[in-house]
Design a protein around this motif. Structure first.
Motif, PDB file in Angstrom:
ATOM      1  N   LEU A  76       0.833  -1.210   0.000  1.00  0.00           N
ATOM      2  CA  LEU A  76       0.000   0.000   0.000  1.00  0.00           C
ATOM      3  C   LEU A  76       0.864   1.255   0.000  1.00  0.00           C
ATOM      4  O   LEU A  76       0.493   2.271  -0.589  1.00  0.00           O
ATOM      5  CB  LEU A  76      -0.924   0.003   1.218  1.00  0.00           C
ATOM      6  CG  LEU A  76      -2.052  -1.020   1.202  1.00  0.00           C
ATOM      7  CD1 LEU A  76      -2.913  -0.876   2.445  1.00  0.00           C
ATOM      8  CD2 LEU A  76      -2.911  -0.861  -0.043  1.00  0.00           C
ATOM      9  N   THR A  80      -0.407   3.290  -3.200  1.00  0.00           N
ATOM     10  CA  THR A  80      -1.285   4.432  -2.937  1.00  0.00           C
ATOM     11  C   THR A  80      -0.845   5.714  -3.655  1.00  0.00           C
ATOM     12  O   THR A  80      -1.655   6.338  -4.352  1.00  0.00           O
ATOM     13  CB  THR A  80      -1.413   4.674  -1.425  1.00  0.00           C
ATOM     14  OG1 THR A  80      -1.986   3.517  -0.807  1.00  0.00           O
ATOM     15  CG2 THR A  80      -2.299   5.883  -1.147  1.00  0.00           C
ATOM     16  N   VAL A  84      -3.268   7.156  -6.603  1.00  0.00           N
ATOM     17  CA  VAL A  84      -3.891   8.459  -6.373  1.00  0.00           C
ATOM     18  C   VAL A  84      -3.283   9.499  -7.315  1.00  0.00           C
ATOM     19  O   VAL A  84      -3.999  10.356  -7.858  1.00  0.00           O
ATOM     20  CB  VAL A  84      -3.720   8.887  -4.906  1.00  0.00           C
ATOM     21  CG1 VAL A  84      -4.253  10.306  -4.694  1.00  0.00           C
ATOM     22  CG2 VAL A  84      -4.444   7.914  -3.978  1.00  0.00           C
ATOM     23  N   ILE A 151      -7.124   1.174  -6.670  1.00  0.00           N
ATOM     24  CA  ILE A 151      -6.990   2.482  -6.034  1.00  0.00           C
ATOM     25  C   ILE A 151      -7.197   3.592  -7.057  1.00  0.00           C
ATOM     26  O   ILE A 151      -7.882   4.583  -6.797  1.00  0.00           O
ATOM     27  CB  ILE A 151      -5.611   2.607  -5.360  1.00  0.00           C
ATOM     28  CG1 ILE A 151      -5.483   1.581  -4.231  1.00  0.00           C
ATOM     29  CG2 ILE A 151      -5.392   4.019  -4.824  1.00  0.00           C
ATOM     30  CD1 ILE A 151      -4.102   1.513  -3.612  1.00  0.00           C
ATOM     31  N   ALA A 155     -10.328   6.188  -6.875  1.00  0.00           N
ATOM     32  CA  ALA A 155      -9.896   7.564  -6.616  1.00  0.00           C
ATOM     33  C   ALA A 155     -10.324   8.499  -7.741  1.00  0.00           C
ATOM     34  O   ALA A 155     -10.742   9.639  -7.486  1.00  0.00           O
ATOM     35  CB  ALA A 155      -8.374   7.609  -6.425  1.00  0.00           C
ATOM     36  N   ILE A 193     -11.330   8.079  -1.723  1.00  0.00           N
ATOM     37  CA  ILE A 193      -9.977   7.584  -1.971  1.00  0.00           C
ATOM     38  C   ILE A 193      -9.613   6.500  -0.962  1.00  0.00           C
ATOM     39  O   ILE A 193      -9.029   5.471  -1.309  1.00  0.00           O
ATOM     40  CB  ILE A 193      -8.967   8.744  -1.912  1.00  0.00           C
ATOM     41  CG1 ILE A 193      -9.192   9.703  -3.087  1.00  0.00           C
ATOM     42  CG2 ILE A 193      -7.537   8.227  -1.930  1.00  0.00           C
ATOM     43  CD1 ILE A 193      -8.360  10.974  -3.015  1.00  0.00           C
ATOM     44  N   ILE A 194      -9.963   6.717   0.296  1.00  0.00           N
ATOM     45  CA  ILE A 194      -9.664   5.726   1.332  1.00  0.00           C
ATOM     46  C   ILE A 194     -10.433   4.436   1.072  1.00  0.00           C
ATOM     47  O   ILE A 194      -9.931   3.337   1.334  1.00  0.00           O
ATOM     48  CB  ILE A 194      -9.981   6.297   2.725  1.00  0.00           C
ATOM     49  CG1 ILE A 194      -9.004   7.423   3.046  1.00  0.00           C
ATOM     50  CG2 ILE A 194      -9.912   5.212   3.789  1.00  0.00           C
ATOM     51  CD1 ILE A 194      -9.221   8.086   4.380  1.00  0.00           C
ATOM     52  N   ILE A 197      -8.388   2.562  -1.251  1.00  0.00           N
ATOM     53  CA  ILE A 197      -7.230   1.993  -0.566  1.00  0.00           C
ATOM     54  C   ILE A 197      -7.630   0.757   0.228  1.00  0.00           C
ATOM     55  O   ILE A 197      -6.896  -0.240   0.263  1.00  0.00           O
ATOM     56  CB  ILE A 197      -6.588   3.055   0.357  1.00  0.00           C
ATOM     57  CG1 ILE A 197      -6.028   4.208  -0.490  1.00  0.00           C
ATOM     58  CG2 ILE A 197      -5.480   2.442   1.209  1.00  0.00           C
ATOM     59  CD1 ILE A 197      -5.521   5.379   0.339  1.00  0.00           C
TER      60      ILE A 197
END
Length: 281
Positions: A76, A80, A84, A151, A155, A193-194, A197
């Motif tokens: 991650l 991430t 993103v 992701i 996102a 976004i989270i 993730i």
């Protein structure tokens, strides 16, 4: 000619949708219930925090828990910013339609590739070509590649769903594009976004085939990035398919489910608190 009235059709479709929701929940409860019922009696302090003994027939699974958390966290940490960052580029900077189509095609293709193919790629490229060997880092790199499309896609949807009035108001106050993105757009899109993730995390922590060829199968607790390990899904696969210990396989599956549920609920709790804070509640 209508065979049924509009009111009857409405009632039928309501029943269909409600039944679909109930069926979805029932399937989840049955699967989790079956795993937990068969694995709960195996759980103990020694099983959770003890070392592996007799190739997994006895002892604990602590090295596997460490390996899973280790490889997932590193994956991650890598995936991430890439996911993103690509989403921000697509939502705020990309203007060439050909580039947009190419990036989305690449993302969709990566998301549809079988996990075993990622594992073979990791073996050929990270383990052999880059000479990283069977290690936590090799497994994390494979899982990072797998998590990036998830992701990125979630996102991008979150960023593009932010009302344009947010940007217009920021520009109207004299903010630059980057200030608008970092201070307005990203904070507003953070809950979505989270979520992406979390989806990437749950895929990474539950993969066995992808890490099988990259992380190794050591039953020792990994210390550094370059140590081999055996994450929980891989340990579960070995216990179940090689007939080592079916009760310990259910216990391992139960721990894996509990870890995923804890991480998911904890993240959702903090996201909900952040959302309420943003709304002024």
């Amino acid at each position: 000619m209508n065979f049924i009235s509009a009111k009857s059709a409405q009632k039928i479709m309501n029943a269909v949708f409600v039944s679909s929701g109930i069926l979805t929940i029932a399937i989840l409860v049955i699967i989790l219930g079956y795993i937990i019922v068969n694995g709960l009696h195996v759980l103990s302090f020694d099983f959770i925090f003890g070392p592996v003994e007799d190739a997994g027939k006895s002892g604990g699974i602590f090295p596997m828990i460490v390996s899973s958390l280790y490889v997932t966290f590193i994956a991650l940490l890598i995936a991430t910013p890439i996911g993103v960052g690509a989403a921000v580029y697509m939502a705020e900077y990309a203007t060439n339609s050909k580039i947009i189509k190419l990036v989305r095609f690449g993302s969709e293709t990566l998301a549809s590739i079988p996990s075993i193919v990622f594992g073979l790629f990791g073996l050929a490229f990270f383990v052999i070509f880059l000479n990283l060997g069977w290690s936590i880092l090799s497994g994390a790199l494979v899982l990072a590649i797998m998590a990036v499309p998830t992701i990125f896609q979630v996102a991008e949807v979150s960023l593009t769903s932010i009302p344009s009035a947010y940007k217009e108001g920021s520009y109207g106050l004299g903010a630059t594009k980057w200030q608008t993105i970092s201070k307005v757009i990203l904070p507003a899109a953070l809950p979505g976004i989270i979520t992406g993730i979390i989806l990437g995390m749950t895929r990474a922590i539950s993969e066995a085939a992808a890490v099988m060829y990259a992380v190794g199968s050591s039953i020792e607790t990994p210390i550094s990035f370059f140590d081999p390990g055996r994450p929980l899904p891989l340990h579960l696969y070995v216990l179940a398919t090689e007939g080592v210990s079916l009760p310990n396989a259910f216990g391992t599956a139960t721990i894996l489910v509990i870890i995923v549920l804890i991480l998911t609920f904890a993240t959702n709790y903090f996201v909900d608190r952040y959302r309420r804070k943003m709304m002024g509640n």
